[in-house]
Design an enzyme around this catalytic site. Structure first.
Site, mmCIF file in Angstrom:
data_model
loop_
_atom_site.group_PDB
_atom_site.id
_atom_site.type_symbol
_atom_site.label_atom_id
_atom_site.label_comp_id
_atom_site.label_asym_id
_atom_site.label_seq_id
_atom_site.Cartn_x
_atom_site.Cartn_y
_atom_site.Cartn_z
ATOM 1 N N CYS A 1 36.121 11.910 -1.830
ATOM 2 C CA CYS A 1 36.314 10.641 -1.107
ATOM 3 C C CYS A 1 35.661 10.638 0.270
ATOM 4 O O CYS A 1 35.448 9.587 0.859
ATOM 5 C CB CYS A 1 37.797 10.337 -0.970
ATOM 6 S SG CYS A 1 38.644 10.405 -2.540
ATOM 7 N N HIS B 1 39.681 5.496 4.553
ATOM 8 C CA HIS B 1 39.569 5.635 3.100
ATOM 9 C C HIS B 1 40.703 4.849 2.447
ATOM 10 O O HIS B 1 41.857 4.938 2.858
ATOM 11 C CB HIS B 1 39.659 7.118 2.740
ATOM 12 C CG HIS B 1 39.706 7.369 1.272
ATOM 13 N ND1 HIS B 1 38.816 6.801 0.392
ATOM 14 C CD2 HIS B 1 40.543 8.131 0.522
ATOM 15 C CE1 HIS B 1 39.107 7.199 -0.830
ATOM 16 N NE2 HIS B 1 40.153 7.994 -0.782
ATOM 17 N N ASN C 1 41.466 3.070 -5.340
ATOM 18 C CA ASN C 1 40.733 4.177 -4.719
ATOM 19 C C ASN C 1 39.396 4.369 -5.434
ATOM 20 O O ASN C 1 39.366 4.831 -6.567
ATOM 21 C CB ASN C 1 41.604 5.439 -4.803
ATOM 22 C CG ASN C 1 40.947 6.654 -4.187
ATOM 23 O OD1 ASN C 1 39.785 6.620 -3.800
ATOM 24 N ND2 ASN C 1 41.704 7.734 -4.102
HETATM 25 O O1 UT7 Z 1 41.558 9.799 -2.519
HETATM 26 C C1 UT7 Z 1 41.902 11.129 -2.294
HETATM 27 C C2 UT7 Z 1 43.226 11.244 -1.750
HETATM 28 N N1 UT7 Z 1 44.232 10.741 -2.651
HETATM 29 C C3 UT7 Z 1 45.320 10.279 -2.113
HETATM 30 O O2 UT7 Z 1 45.350 10.195 -0.912
HETATM 31 C C4 UT7 Z 1 46.517 9.955 -2.962
HETATM 32 C C5 UT7 Z 1 47.727 10.603 -2.339
HETATM 33 N N2 UT7 Z 1 48.973 10.397 -3.015
HETATM 34 C C6 UT7 Z 1 49.572 9.192 -3.195
HETATM 35 O O3 UT7 Z 1 49.012 8.170 -2.863
HETATM 36 C C7 UT7 Z 1 50.976 9.154 -3.745
HETATM 37 O O4 UT7 Z 1 51.519 10.459 -3.717
HETATM 38 C C8 UT7 Z 1 51.105 8.553 -5.173
HETATM 39 C C9 UT7 Z 1 50.820 7.076 -5.126
HETATM 40 C C10 UT7 Z 1 50.109 9.257 -6.075
HETATM 41 C C11 UT7 Z 1 52.519 8.773 -5.705
HETATM 42 O O5 UT7 Z 1 53.464 8.212 -4.824
HETATM 43 P P1 UT7 Z 1 54.794 9.010 -4.428
HETATM 44 O O6 UT7 Z 1 55.596 8.122 -3.590
HETATM 45 O O7 UT7 Z 1 54.347 10.321 -3.872
HETATM 46 O O8 UT7 Z 1 55.511 9.149 -5.829
HETATM 47 P P2 UT7 Z 1 55.913 10.471 -6.596
HETATM 48 O O9 UT7 Z 1 54.709 11.179 -7.087
HETATM 49 O O10 UT7 Z 1 56.866 11.219 -5.780
HETATM 50 O O11 UT7 Z 1 56.677 9.869 -7.840
HETATM 51 C C12 UT7 Z 1 57.940 9.248 -7.695
HETATM 52 C C13 UT7 Z 1 58.423 8.856 -9.045
HETATM 53 C C14 UT7 Z 1 58.370 9.976 -10.082
HETATM 54 O O12 UT7 Z 1 59.514 9.854 -10.896
HETATM 55 P P3 UT7 Z 1 60.752 10.865 -10.706
HETATM 56 O O13 UT7 Z 1 60.181 12.227 -10.953
HETATM 57 O O14 UT7 Z 1 61.218 10.643 -9.318
HETATM 58 O O15 UT7 Z 1 61.700 10.411 -11.760
HETATM 59 C C15 UT7 Z 1 57.131 9.659 -10.889
HETATM 60 O O16 UT7 Z 1 57.230 10.125 -12.207
HETATM 61 O O17 UT7 Z 1 57.604 7.808 -9.563
HETATM 62 C C16 UT7 Z 1 57.158 8.158 -10.864
HETATM 63 N N3 UT7 Z 1 55.850 7.577 -11.085
HETATM 64 C C17 UT7 Z 1 55.655 6.334 -11.541
HETATM 65 N N4 UT7 Z 1 56.532 5.375 -11.915
HETATM 66 C C18 UT7 Z 1 56.019 4.197 -12.332
HETATM 67 C C19 UT7 Z 1 54.644 8.138 -10.841
HETATM 68 N N5 UT7 Z 1 53.669 7.271 -11.160
HETATM 69 C C20 UT7 Z 1 54.289 6.148 -11.591
HETATM 70 C C21 UT7 Z 1 53.803 4.894 -12.060
HETATM 71 N N6 UT7 Z 1 54.708 3.962 -12.394
HETATM 72 N N7 UT7 Z 1 52.488 4.611 -12.134
#
Ligand code: UT7
Length: 331
Positions: free
Chosen positions: A116, A256, A286
């Site tokens: 990125c 970004h 992204n």
């Molecule tokens: O471009 C390079 C850099 N990339 C980034 O900067 C991305 C960085 N990361 C992020 O933007 C975030 O961490 C995400 C958007 C990927 C995830 O957000 P989060 O608030 O960190 O969520 P999480 O991974 O902690 O997931 C929370 C919950 C999980 O369920 P449990 O384990 O709490 O029951 C996931 O399974 O949300 C669940 N989950 C979803 N639910 C519905 C993960 N993806 C989804 C989804 N829809 N698409």
């Protein structure tokens, strides 16, 4: 007397594919919801490359617009740099496919792999080549077709990415210096946080790698999130310091576009005025190396950057890599 060679920005262009994939479309593909995606990421829709289209096709469309905006001929270009993690093929470079499409045969051409942060690495490379006197006119492209390396059954990643391309033309100048600063960083301790594990020498393509979906992007989202905020805020501050500028000098910040929550957290941490932050993550998701340059081109066309206005780009990505630069947009 040996005058220092400056770098002038001559033009920008961008292109996104026509096909739109909305959060509602994704609700039908994996267990997710528009509400989850919007509140966790700010993304509402993203663009998807059509069948038969390649990254170099997206790059070509963006480059044509940048070249037109720059009012140069393709024959003037003596270096083409393509920042991408989704090349047309592992070999040859996507920059060579682009060179052929543009018929810009007076140029050297190679790719930059910095995920990125790729476009900012490209700006730094163009600056170094121009200031050293090696090349005069450089086309830098950030392009991705991430939909081609997405596991469409993995809701953790498939809602995040999109396809697109942006381009910028730089030229040697005796009077202008439009790249006020560049700052780049990397930390190879965290290669496993964001990767496409197979298809290279570590895990050559095999039936097993395909079956295990190892050719798709894997990301430890939470860990990446935390480091992204710290390193993007640090990049914003370092690029500012190198340029000898402060917040009041900057007309527009272009971070970004990975996640609206990351953008907000970076603005808060770096003391950036939120009204000056450009956002288009809701439209495109992204697009990795393409995000900052597509946003810059759109901001320019929307009249968000006055002639001679200073813009700060900051980015963060797989590698891990990060960086920032301050550009004067005199277009
Ligand atoms: O471009 C390079 C850099 N990339 C980034 O900067 C991305 C960085 N990361 C992020 O933007 C975030 O961490 C995400 C958007 C990927 C995830 O957000 P989060 O608030 O960190 O969520 P999480 O991974 O902690 O997931 C929370 C919950 C999980 O369920 P449990 O384990 O709490 O029951 C996931 O399974 O949300 C669940 N989950 C979803 N639910 C519905 C993960 N993806 C989804 C989804 N829809 N698409």
């Amino acid at each position: 007397m040996n005058n220092k060679i400056g770098v002038k920005i001559l033009g920008t262009g961008s292109y996104v594919p026509e096909k739109v994939l909305t959060n509602f479309d994704l609700e039908k593909m994996v267990e997710t919801s528009d509400e989850w995606i919007t509140t966790r990421t700010g993304i509402r829709e993203r663009r998807i490359i059509s069948e038969g289209q390649t990254s170099s096709d997206l790059a070509y469309n963006a480059s044509l617009k940048a070249i037109e905006n720059a009012k140069i001929s393709v024959n003037d270009i003596d270096l083409i740099l393509v920042a991408t993690v989704t090349p047309d093929m592992p070999l040859p470079a996507t920059a060579c496919f682009l060179q052929q499409k543009l018929q810009a045969f007076n140029s050297a051409a190679f790719d930059i792999s910095a995920a990125c942060t790729g476009f900012i690495y490209g700006v730094a490379t163009a600056k170094a080549f121009i200031e050293s006197g090696i090349y005069k006119t450089v086309l830098v492209v950030g392009v991705e077709a991430l939909s081609r390396v997405t596991d469409w059954t993995d809701r953790n990643t498939c809602v995040l990415f999109g396809d697109g391309a942006g381009a910028m033309v730089f030229q040697a100048s005796e009077t202008d210096n439009d790249i006020l600063s560049v700052y780049l960083g990397a930390d190879g301790n965290h290669t496993a946080l964001l990767d496409i594990p197979a298809g290279g020498t570590a895990n050559p393509a095999s039936h097993e790698t395909v079956d295990k979906k190892m050719h798709a992007i894997k990301m430890a989202g939470k860990d990446v999130f935390k480091i992204a905020v710290t390193k993007m805020a640090e990049s914003a501050e370092k690029a500012m310091k190198i340029a000898g500028k402060t917040d009041k000098d900057i007309e527009l910040y272009i971070p970004h576009q990975a996640n609206l929550r990351i953008i907000d957290a970076v603005a808060k941490k770096a003391g950036i005025n939120k009204d000056k932050v450009y956002i288009n993550v809701h439209k495109y998701g992204n697009m990795s190396a393409a995000t900052t340059i597509v946003a810059l081109d759109e901001a320019r066309q929307e009249g968000r950057i006055s002639k001679g206005g200073l813009v700060e780009l900051v980015a963060f990505g797989g590698g891990l890599t990060w960086g920032g630069c301050i550009l004067r947009i005199g277009l």
